[in-house]
Design an enzyme around this catalytic site. Structure first.
Site, PDB file in Angstrom:
ATOM      1  N   LYS A  31      20.200  -1.537 -18.006  1.00 61.72           N
ATOM      2  CA  LYS A  31      19.359  -0.569 -18.516  1.00 61.72           C
ATOM      3  C   LYS A  31      19.162  -0.943 -20.149  1.00 61.72           C
ATOM      4  O   LYS A  31      20.128  -1.712 -20.616  1.00 61.72           O
ATOM      5  CB  LYS A  31      19.752   0.996 -18.529  1.00 61.72           C
ATOM      6  CG  LYS A  31      18.739   1.937 -18.716  1.00 61.72           C
ATOM      7  CD  LYS A  31      17.704   2.054 -17.600  1.00 61.72           C
ATOM      8  CE  LYS A  31      16.883   3.400 -17.578  1.00 61.72           C
ATOM      9  NZ  LYS A  31      16.260   3.670 -16.427  1.00 61.72           N
ATOM     10  N   GLY A  52      10.197  19.272 -17.571  1.00 64.52           N
ATOM     11  CA  GLY A  52       9.688  18.317 -18.031  1.00 64.52           C
ATOM     12  C   GLY A  52       8.326  17.789 -17.218  1.00 64.52           C
ATOM     13  O   GLY A  52       8.420  17.506 -16.126  1.00 64.52           O
ATOM     14  N   GLY A  67       6.411  14.884 -18.513  1.00 66.04           N
ATOM     15  CA  GLY A  67       5.970  13.685 -18.446  1.00 66.04           C
ATOM     16  C   GLY A  67       5.140  12.890 -17.309  1.00 66.04           C
ATOM     17  O   GLY A  67       4.819  13.570 -16.503  1.00 66.04           O
ATOM     18  N   VAL A 109       6.187  11.411 -14.873  1.00 64.87           N
ATOM     19  CA  VAL A 109       6.740  11.721 -13.425  1.00 64.87           C
ATOM     20  C   VAL A 109       6.649  13.266 -13.207  1.00 64.87           C
ATOM     21  O   VAL A 109       6.301  13.492 -12.166  1.00 64.87           O
ATOM     22  CB  VAL A 109       8.035  11.176 -13.357  1.00 64.87           C
ATOM     23  CG1 VAL A 109       8.665  11.577 -11.893  1.00 64.87           C
ATOM     24  CG2 VAL A 109       8.097   9.771 -13.538  1.00 64.87           C
TER      25      VAL A 109
END
Length: 348
Positions: free
Chosen positions: A82, A179, A181, A183
């Protein structure tokens, strides 16, 4: 421009941790490789306004380890890594910064493939790709992985609902998406189309406006999530949202969301199970995005992606059955499955 890539002391069990800096380009980044046992490491690049380097290191190492497990469970022939860029993606990001980041990835010689994550778009990754062969998730190739992530989470949520509620019919089921966003919004659309009683929360007013206007969603304040009555909780923002306090207050029977590292500590899986809440391990259910990225790395088509999405839903079903039969947490079952894969490859 002058890029410096400096090795830092990697945590025990990790292969490499580096700091990449280019003052002229405004780049301050960390790249972590957890494991290349199953193949070159792969995992997205996140841009976030961390409080400092220590906070960024904590995040990137947790995320890198999660990618090892995610890629193993999805059967991708890839290890885990990552990267994070320290900064405000809405204010600080520039093409020069992304090109400098690409040079940092290239300096690792193919041990790490990068792609989009929070704060990074396919257009940003295209700038990085001008400097490295190891940037994927590009427009015109596999593209934005977000829709694939949302589809994988949705399929796993249906699998979990069938196990917990006796049916995967979501009509009338109250589902809270935290959330919105790329996705989270895609998942919200799928849930609304399936007839779920949709509740959403986000810190951005425009995302809430779209969800209410287009999907008929109800809105709750970000700080009131764990006071809401719900059947399914879908965390799709940043990690660490399930703490001792929130786990004790959560009013849901199923947790299935796209956020990485949802549990603040591994022990919370047992706390949730004791309260009758089924938790689907995030690194299993949110693998759709990296499946899409892996198809670009390996030169595979949409049929290959769909087969692996089916595979992760199948693994969720398997771990739910085993967890029930053995009286264990789903996280323990999932970690055990990955451990066998890594040990088997290491022995080979």
């Amino acid at each position: 421009m002058t890029l410096t890539v400096t090795d830092l002391k990697a945590p025990e069990g990790f292969e490499r941790l580096v700091r990449a800096e280019d003052a002229e380009a405004g780049l301050r980044a960390l790249i972590c490789i957890h494991s290349t046992v199953l193949g070159p490491a792969a995992g997205g690049c996140r841009m976030w306004a961390y409080g400092g380097e220590a906070e960024a290191i904590e995040d990137v190492t947790r995320l890198a380890r999660g990618m090892t497990y995610k890629n193993a469970m999805a059967g991708l022939g890839l290890g885990g890594g990552k990267s994070v860029i320290i900064g405000d993606a809405r204010r600080d990001k520039t093409p020069a910064m992304m090109r400098a980041f690409g040079r940092a990835v290239e300096a690792l010689g193919g041990r790490y493939y990068t792609a989009e994550d929070v704060g990074i778009s396919p257009e940003d990754m295209a700038h990085a790709a001008r400097e490295t062969r190891f940037a994927v998730g590009l427009s015109g190739a596999s593209g934005d992985p977000s829709p694939w992530t949302a589809e994988g989470v949705f399929r796993c949520l249906l699998t979990g609902a069938a196990h917990v509620f006796g049916s995967d019919d979501l009509r009338g089921r109250r589902v809270l998406v935290q959330g919105l966003g790329h996705v989270g919004m895609d998942l919200a659309r799928k849930l609304a189309a399936a007839g779920a009683d949709l509740v959403v929360t986000d810190i951005h007013a425009e995302a809430l406006r779209i969800a209410t206007a287009d999907l008929g969603a109800a809105v709750c304040e970000p700080g009131a999530v764990f006071e809401q009555q719900m059947d399914v909780y879908a965390p799709c923002a940043l990690g660490g949202v399930i703490t001792d306090d929130s786990a004790a207050r959560l009013r849901a029977r199923l947790i299935c969301g796209a956020a990485n590292n949802q549990l603040a500590t591994p022990a919370l899986a047992r706390s949730l199970r004791a309260r009758g809440i089924t938790y689907l391990p995030d690194y299993v259910v949110n693998a759709g995005g990296i499946i899409s990225v892996a198809s670009e790395i390996h030169g595979k088509d949409d049929a290959w992606r769909r087969a692996r999405l089916d595979g992760i839903a199948g693994r969720v079903a398997e771990m739910l059955v085993r967890a029930g039969a053995e009286g264990r947490c789903t996280t323990d079952i999932a970690d055990e499955m990955v451990g066998r894969m890594l040990q088997g490859r290491s022995a080979a």
